[in-house]
Write a protein that holds these residues in place. Structure first.
Motif, mmCIF file in Angstrom:
data_model
loop_
_atom_site.group_PDB
_atom_site.id
_atom_site.type_symbol
_atom_site.label_atom_id
_atom_site.label_comp_id
_atom_site.label_asym_id
_atom_site.label_seq_id
_atom_site.Cartn_x
_atom_site.Cartn_y
_atom_site.Cartn_z
ATOM 1 N N ALA A 4 -3.028 -3.723 -4.662
ATOM 2 C CA ALA A 4 -3.826 -3.206 -3.541
ATOM 3 C C ALA A 4 -5.319 -3.247 -3.864
ATOM 4 O O ALA A 4 -6.139 -3.649 -3.022
ATOM 5 C CB ALA A 4 -3.392 -1.775 -3.226
ATOM 6 N N VAL A 5 -5.686 -2.846 -5.086
ATOM 7 C CA VAL A 5 -7.104 -2.876 -5.474
ATOM 8 C C VAL A 5 -7.622 -4.312 -5.492
ATOM 9 O O VAL A 5 -8.736 -4.598 -5.017
ATOM 10 C CB VAL A 5 -7.290 -2.210 -6.851
ATOM 11 C CG1 VAL A 5 -8.714 -2.429 -7.366
ATOM 12 C CG2 VAL A 5 -6.988 -0.724 -6.759
ATOM 13 N N TYR A 25 -3.457 5.259 -8.829
ATOM 14 C CA TYR A 25 -4.886 4.923 -8.741
ATOM 15 C C TYR A 25 -5.686 5.706 -9.776
ATOM 16 O O TYR A 25 -6.682 5.213 -10.299
ATOM 17 C CB TYR A 25 -5.404 5.216 -7.333
ATOM 18 C CG TYR A 25 -4.850 4.274 -6.289
ATOM 19 C CD1 TYR A 25 -5.396 3.008 -6.100
ATOM 20 C CD2 TYR A 25 -3.761 4.636 -5.516
ATOM 21 C CE1 TYR A 25 -4.886 2.142 -5.158
ATOM 22 C CE2 TYR A 25 -3.239 3.770 -4.567
ATOM 23 C CZ TYR A 25 -3.799 2.528 -4.395
ATOM 24 O OH TYR A 25 -3.285 1.654 -3.457
ATOM 25 N N VAL A 42 -8.157 -5.433 -1.908
ATOM 26 C CA VAL A 42 -9.357 -4.839 -1.312
ATOM 27 C C VAL A 42 -10.618 -5.507 -1.866
ATOM 28 O O VAL A 42 -11.560 -5.816 -1.105
ATOM 29 C CB VAL A 42 -9.385 -3.316 -1.583
ATOM 30 C CG1 VAL A 42 -10.729 -2.735 -1.186
ATOM 31 C CG2 VAL A 42 -8.257 -2.632 -0.823
ATOM 32 N N PHE A 94 0.836 -1.200 0.000
ATOM 33 C CA PHE A 94 0.000 0.000 0.000
ATOM 34 C C PHE A 94 0.874 1.254 0.000
ATOM 35 O O PHE A 94 0.540 2.236 -0.656
ATOM 36 C CB PHE A 94 -0.925 -0.016 1.224
ATOM 37 C CG PHE A 94 -2.173 -0.818 1.015
ATOM 38 C CD1 PHE A 94 -3.310 -0.230 0.461
ATOM 39 C CD2 PHE A 94 -2.228 -2.162 1.348
ATOM 40 C CE1 PHE A 94 -4.458 -0.965 0.266
ATOM 41 C CE2 PHE A 94 -3.369 -2.905 1.144
ATOM 42 C CZ PHE A 94 -4.491 -2.310 0.604
ATOM 43 N N PHE A 147 -11.065 -8.935 -0.200
ATOM 44 C CA PHE A 147 -11.611 -8.832 1.158
ATOM 45 C C PHE A 147 -13.084 -8.429 1.117
ATOM 46 O O PHE A 147 -13.892 -8.902 1.931
ATOM 47 C CB PHE A 147 -10.807 -7.829 1.976
ATOM 48 C CG PHE A 147 -9.557 -8.406 2.565
ATOM 49 C CD1 PHE A 147 -9.623 -9.416 3.510
ATOM 50 C CD2 PHE A 147 -8.310 -7.959 2.172
ATOM 51 C CE1 PHE A 147 -8.473 -9.970 4.051
ATOM 52 C CE2 PHE A 147 -7.152 -8.505 2.704
ATOM 53 C CZ PHE A 147 -7.233 -9.509 3.641
ATOM 54 N N LEU A 148 -13.448 -7.564 0.149
ATOM 55 C CA LEU A 148 -14.851 -7.163 0.025
ATOM 56 C C LEU A 148 -15.732 -8.360 -0.337
ATOM 57 O O LEU A 148 -16.822 -8.539 0.227
ATOM 58 C CB LEU A 148 -14.972 -6.069 -1.032
ATOM 59 C CG LEU A 148 -16.383 -5.530 -1.297
ATOM 60 C CD1 LEU A 148 -16.941 -4.872 -0.047
ATOM 61 C CD2 LEU A 148 -16.372 -4.537 -2.464
#
Length: 302
Positions: A275-276, A69, A279, A53, A282-283
């Motif tokens: 990183a995306v 990003y 995430v 990150f 995890f979502l």
């Protein structure tokens, strides 16, 4: 009488305090035993993720920026890459579930000796290198490969089918590699189901189909959910098989991360992609835990 009651209450309080102290000592003992593993997780997982990150918010020159990003949002090619990644992952997981459930059900109905022999066959791919298995599929699926040759000799098709360097070849290879990851939790869940429940359903007048649909299937859902999650999450980060069998036409997030690092030496862009993806994973796990609320993911679910 009152003195006896007071003495009994005092003794109970002493026992409760002693039990509480023993539980506290046991917790500290278990924590001390788990400390090396927790430290290993901290060093090998949390630190690299934190560094991932950190790098995604900095340029190669060390300046803070959001350009990594911003590029993911502005360039449509990244949306296509994420779409391809989730498309391949969903299709592979669905095919594995369709193929793995009957296989696990068949194995669960066998005797222990026969089931162990089948389990060895299921586990055989784990004993072979992933790269070797992928290149073996490349040899089998190419235009002059064994499958196309046999198909044309048997008259099933007249010209070689495009079975490699495309989505079809990628799915074939990934399903073969991922199938054991869904069969194992399914088999464990099915083996744990109490057979007397099926006998009770039959005694109450339920037929084989109704017993399976209303008793066996709901009890096997925790294993199916666990296997689906394992396969889907592993597919999100798969690299070797899509790279080899996709022939550059099936670009997943992992392939783009590798090209950003190897070709463009852009660690910031690669870190932002990772990183995306992390995430989003995890979502999805959080959504799955909400959907699966009410039963254990990896237990028998009795």
């Amino acid at each position: 009488m009152s003195a006896t009651v007071q003495a009994t209450a005092s003794l109970s309080n002493d026992h409760a305090a002693a039990l509480s102290k023993d539980r506290l000592i046991e917790r500290w003992l278990m924590l001390s035993l788990a400390a090396p593993a927790l430290l290993l997780v901290l060093v090998c997982l949390l630190v690299p993720v934190a560094w991932l990150f950190y790098m995604s918010f900095y340029t190669d020159g060390g300046q803070a920026t959001l350009v990594n990003y911003q590029r993911l949002v502005e360039q449509p090619s990244y949306a296509r890459i994420f779409w391809t990644t989730f498309e391949v992952s969903v299709l592979t997981t669905g095919i594995c579930a369709v193929l793995g459930y009957p296989l696990a059900y068949f194995m669960s109905q066998l005797s222990t000796r026969a089931a162990n022999l089948c389990m060895i066959a299921v586990l055989l791919p784990f004993w072979t290198s992933l790269l070797v298995r992928t290149y073996a599929w490349l040899v089998l699926l190419q235009r002059s490969g064994l499958i196309n040759s046999w198909g044309m000799q048997l008259g099933l098709w007249s010209e070689p089918l495009p079975l490699v360097n495309n989505m079809a070849g990628t799915l074939i290879g990934m399903v073969h590699i991922m199938l054991p990851f869904i069969v194992l939790p399914l088999y464990g869940s099915m083996r744990a189901i109490d057979r007397t429940l099926l006998q009770a359903a039959a005694n109450l007048g339920a037929g084989p189909v109704q017993s399976f649909w209303r008793v066996f299937l709901p009890l096997s859902l925790p294993g199916l959910t666990g296997g689906v999650l394992i396969v889907f999450i592993l597919c999100l980060g798969f690299y070797v098989t899509p790279e080899v069998l996709g022939g550059g036409r099936v670009i997943m997030v992992s392939s783009r991360i590798a090209s950003d690092i190897d070709t463009f030496l852009n660690w910031g862009s690669a870190s932002a992609l990772g990183a995306v993806l992390l995430v989003l994973t995890f979502l999805l796990l959080w959504i799955a835990s909400r959907v699966a609320k009410g039963f254990s993911l990896f237990g028998a679910g009795h």
